[in-house]
Design a protein around this motif. Structure first.
Motif, PDB file in Angstrom:
ATOM      1  N   LEU A 117      68.960  30.278  51.121  1.00  0.00           N
ATOM      2  CA  LEU A 117      68.728  29.811  52.552  1.00  0.00           C
ATOM      3  C   LEU A 117      69.634  28.696  52.820  1.00  0.00           C
ATOM      4  N   THR A 118      70.450  28.573  53.884  1.00  0.00           N
ATOM      5  CA  THR A 118      71.200  27.470  54.188  1.00  0.00           C
ATOM      6  C   THR A 118      70.629  26.709  55.521  1.00  0.00           C
ATOM      7  N   ALA A 119      69.973  25.634  55.141  1.00  0.00           N
ATOM      8  CA  ALA A 119      69.391  24.801  56.369  1.00  0.00           C
ATOM      9  C   ALA A 119      70.130  24.068  57.206  1.00  0.00           C
ATOM     10  N   ARG A 135      77.469  23.870  57.222  1.00  0.00           N
ATOM     11  CA  ARG A 135      76.392  22.765  57.571  1.00  0.00           C
ATOM     12  C   ARG A 135      76.904  21.340  57.121  1.00  0.00           C
TER      13      ARG A 135
ATOM     14  N   THR B  91      69.457  24.635  46.029  1.00  0.00           N
ATOM     15  CA  THR B  91      67.704  24.200  46.081  1.00  0.00           C
ATOM     16  C   THR B  91      66.811  25.398  45.378  1.00  0.00           C
ATOM     17  N   VAL B  92      67.303  26.363  45.390  1.00  0.00           N
ATOM     18  CA  VAL B  92      66.353  27.555  44.630  1.00  0.00           C
ATOM     19  C   VAL B  92      66.387  27.359  43.214  1.00  0.00           C
ATOM     20  N   GLU B 121      71.302  17.107  51.576  1.00  0.00           N
ATOM     21  CA  GLU B 121      70.491  16.952  53.071  1.00  0.00           C
ATOM     22  C   GLU B 121      69.905  18.234  53.615  1.00  0.00           C
ATOM     23  N   THR B 122      69.506  19.088  52.411  1.00  0.00           N
ATOM     24  CA  THR B 122      68.761  20.444  52.840  1.00  0.00           C
ATOM     25  C   THR B 122      67.306  20.277  53.202  1.00  0.00           C
ATOM     26  N   GLN B 124      64.913  21.469  51.118  1.00  0.00           N
ATOM     27  CA  GLN B 124      64.335  22.615  51.110  1.00  0.00           C
ATOM     28  C   GLN B 124      63.623  22.572  49.893  1.00  0.00           C
ATOM     29  N   LYS B 219      71.436  30.824  44.520  1.00  0.00           N
ATOM     30  CA  LYS B 219      71.434  31.830  45.661  1.00  0.00           C
ATOM     31  C   LYS B 219      72.409  31.609  46.394  1.00  0.00           C
ATOM     32  N   THR B 220      72.930  30.259  46.656  1.00  0.00           N
ATOM     33  CA  THR B 220      74.018  29.807  47.612  1.00  0.00           C
ATOM     34  C   THR B 220      75.129  29.159  46.894  1.00  0.00           C
TER      35      THR B 220
END
Lengths: 323, 255
Positions: A117-119, A135, B91-92, B121-122, B124, B219-220
């Motif tokens: 997920l990219t926020a 972002r 973040t995951v 800054e996410t 999450q 995952k990113t």
């Protein structure tokens, strides 16, 4: 449906005539042109024919909707959305708005389905056959381009106003599919809302303005705000402000433009007395033409403008009022 | 009232990023959003018996952040650190590591997080932890109004309103705001804190498999990063103020 698809997930909290969702649908539609993806809009809430036609007109090929009819907690909504996504075999991208609701649902699904997920994205594009999510990071001083790895698809939340709506095509049509909601025992009654107080109902609508004047510390220091507002009114411009200006209480919070405020994409943005910190500039980077008026020849903002004007904003504004 | 365990998740940030214009002696400081969350949590010690535990994922150098936390009044601090396995976590992966650590601790009533970190800054990770622990998550918390053994009452923002919410434990909450102002910690408290033991857990202590943390568990990934795009064809406008004003009006009228 076996076709590769891009999904946009939205709720009926704000009606679909709110530009935000239509911006996301437009964005999905633009992306789908390159790779012939199907654009699927997933809606939770009360959706009528008019809403559905609107979604088709901005680029939706399919509209999947589900109206629970009872107040459901966000955790139930996650399950509903996952079920609907589960019927699509070849999802490539799922987009959510960066609202509190969107963030929560996106984050939950990301963890459940183990996808990246990219926020708060300010852009999504395709490069080397992969989706790249842009972002800001490091206190908005840079733009990071992010890709997923080892994921079936990617999820993102997109900021408002980073993408303009496409022109509406009234002849466009698509296919709709309704999903029934089967009420399951709500085991999340451990959270009760005791009271709700609406606040800040005043929302200065910056999003639709074609011309925006930006107010920076220079205007406050030279006491030119009243003058600027008169000029803005004369030329039909909206007024936005940088974070320091908002924190002084001089403009409303809803007029803040920048990393922690809004992103805008007017035709023209004129910055008066703004030094140009990246946290502010990131909010206006999608303006078609950017002009800055500042007495400081070396102001940071001049690196980001189409027209550089080294002058006293107060003097220029007076002229604009008289002409 | 029974003694309740409250876990606060904090992130160490390079002090240069938090204080760009100031030369500070520390390499790392606490993320300003987490600092506010921690301060609000420590205030609870005045109204209830609680054991405040700080969990911090970071390099070994982040120890200095945890020493400060002890000096502020935190009861126990744990550093989650593993240069090889944890580095590069998105973040995951980060929520996986924090969650595993939480599962190693005795039972808790409340988990407290900041809204987001000022570098990534996410915002999450808080959701990830709540999901993995199957907890409700209340975000954008403005203020805690009341607390007892079973539940908490708080004020939080939700889109365009402020809600007063009553939530049963266990639960995860995340505060909305940040602060750059740390309570003045006396030299004495700091000295005492420096003598205390800081538990460090790495991949072995947590028992996570390598593929679930660090770069492998992410995952990113960041493909590239660029400074905000600068414009190349800037026109420098000269002339009298009247000329300039006319040009601006012209630009406005043609758009």
């Amino acid at each position: 449906m076996e076709d590769e698809s891009i999904c946009i997930v939205c709720d009926a909290y704000k009606s679909f005539t709110d530009d935000y969702i239509l911006q996301l649908v437009s964005m999905g539609s633009e992306l789908s042109i390159q790779k012939k993806y199907k654009v699927v809009v997933i809606c939770i809430g009360n959706v009528d024919e008019q809403d559905i036609n609107l979604l088709y007109g901005y680029g939706a090929d399919y509209v999947y909707f589900c109206n629970p009819k009872v107040l459901v907690h966000n955790t139930e909504i996650v399950v509903i959305v996952e079920n609907m996504l589960g019927t699509l075999k070849n999802i490539k991208l799922v987009m959510f708005p960066s609202t509190i609701w969107g963030e929560y649902v996106a984050a939950s699904i990301s963890n459940h389905l183990d996808v990246g997920l990219t926020a708060d994205c300010i852009d999504v594009f395709i490069e080397n056959n992969k989706f790249v999510y842009a972002r800001t990071a490091l206190n908005s001083s840079i733009v990071a381009n992010i890709v997923t790895k080892d994921c079936k698809f990617g999820i993102c939340t997109i900021k408002k106003n980073v993408f303009g709506k496409k022109p509406y095509d009234r002849n466009r049509t698509g296919t709709k599919k309704m999903f029934e909601y089967t009420y399951s025992k709500n085991n999340f009654n451990e959270v009760k809302v005791l009271e709700k107080v609406f606040c800040n109902q005043f929302d200065y609508n910056l999003g639709s303005s074609k011309i925006v004047f930006g107010v920076g510390r220079g205007i406050i220091q030279s006491k030119s705000l009243a003058l600027l507002k008169k000029v803005a009114e004369k030329y039909g411009a909206s007024v936005a402000g940088t974070r320091p200006v908002i924190e002084c209480g001089i403009l409303d919070e809803s007029q803040q433009v920048g990393q922690s405020g809004k992103s805008i994409n007017p035709n023209i943005y004129i910055a008066f007395g703004i030094s140009g910190a990246s946290q502010h500039m990131i909010g206006v980077k999608n303006a078609k033409t950017i002009v800055a008026v500042n007495t400081d020849d070396n102001a940071n903002i001049f690196e980001y403008v189409d027209y550089k004007i080294v002058a006293d904003a107060n003097v220029i504004l007076k002229q604009m009022l008289e002409l | 009232m029974m003694m309740m365990n409250i876990i606060v998740c904090i992130k160490p940030i390079r002090s240069k990023l938090v204080y760009p214009d100031v030369n500070r002696s520390e390499n790392f400081v606490i993320n300003p959003y987490d600092l506010l969350a921690l301060q609000e949590t420590l205030k609870l010690k005045k109204v209830c018996e609680c054991n405040v535990i700080c969990l911090c994922m970071g390099e070994l150098g982040a120890r200095e952040v945890l020493v400060k936390c002890l000096a502020m009044g935190v009861d126990q601090v744990i550093l989650l650190s593993d240069n090889v396995a944890f580095a590069g976590s998105d973040t995951v992966a980060t929520s996986k590591i924090l969650t595993t650590a939480i599962e190693h601790l005795p039972s808790y009533s409340l988990i407290v997080c900041g809204a987001k970190s000022i570098d990534g800054e996410t915002g999450q990770v808080k959701y990830g932890i709540a999901e993995r622990l199957n907890l409700n998550c209340i975000v954008n918390v403005e203020e805690i109004l009341d607390i007892n053994d079973d539940e908490i009452v708080l004020k939080s923002f939700n889109e365009d309103c402020i809600e007063t919410v009553n939530a049963k434990f266990p639960i995860l909450i995340a505060f909305k705001r940040f602060t750059m102002v740390n309570e003045l910690v006396s030299i004495l408290k700091l000295k005492q804190a420096q003598k205390k033991e800081i538990t460090i857990w790495g991949i072995n202590e947590l028992g996570i498999i390598k593929s679930q943390c660090g770069l492998l568990g992410s995952k990113t990934e960041v493909k590239s990063s660029i400074s905000l795009a600068k414009k190349n064809n800037c026109v420098s406008v000269e002339g009298s103020s009247s000329d300039i004003a006319k040009l601006l009006i012209k630009i406005i009228n043609t758009k």
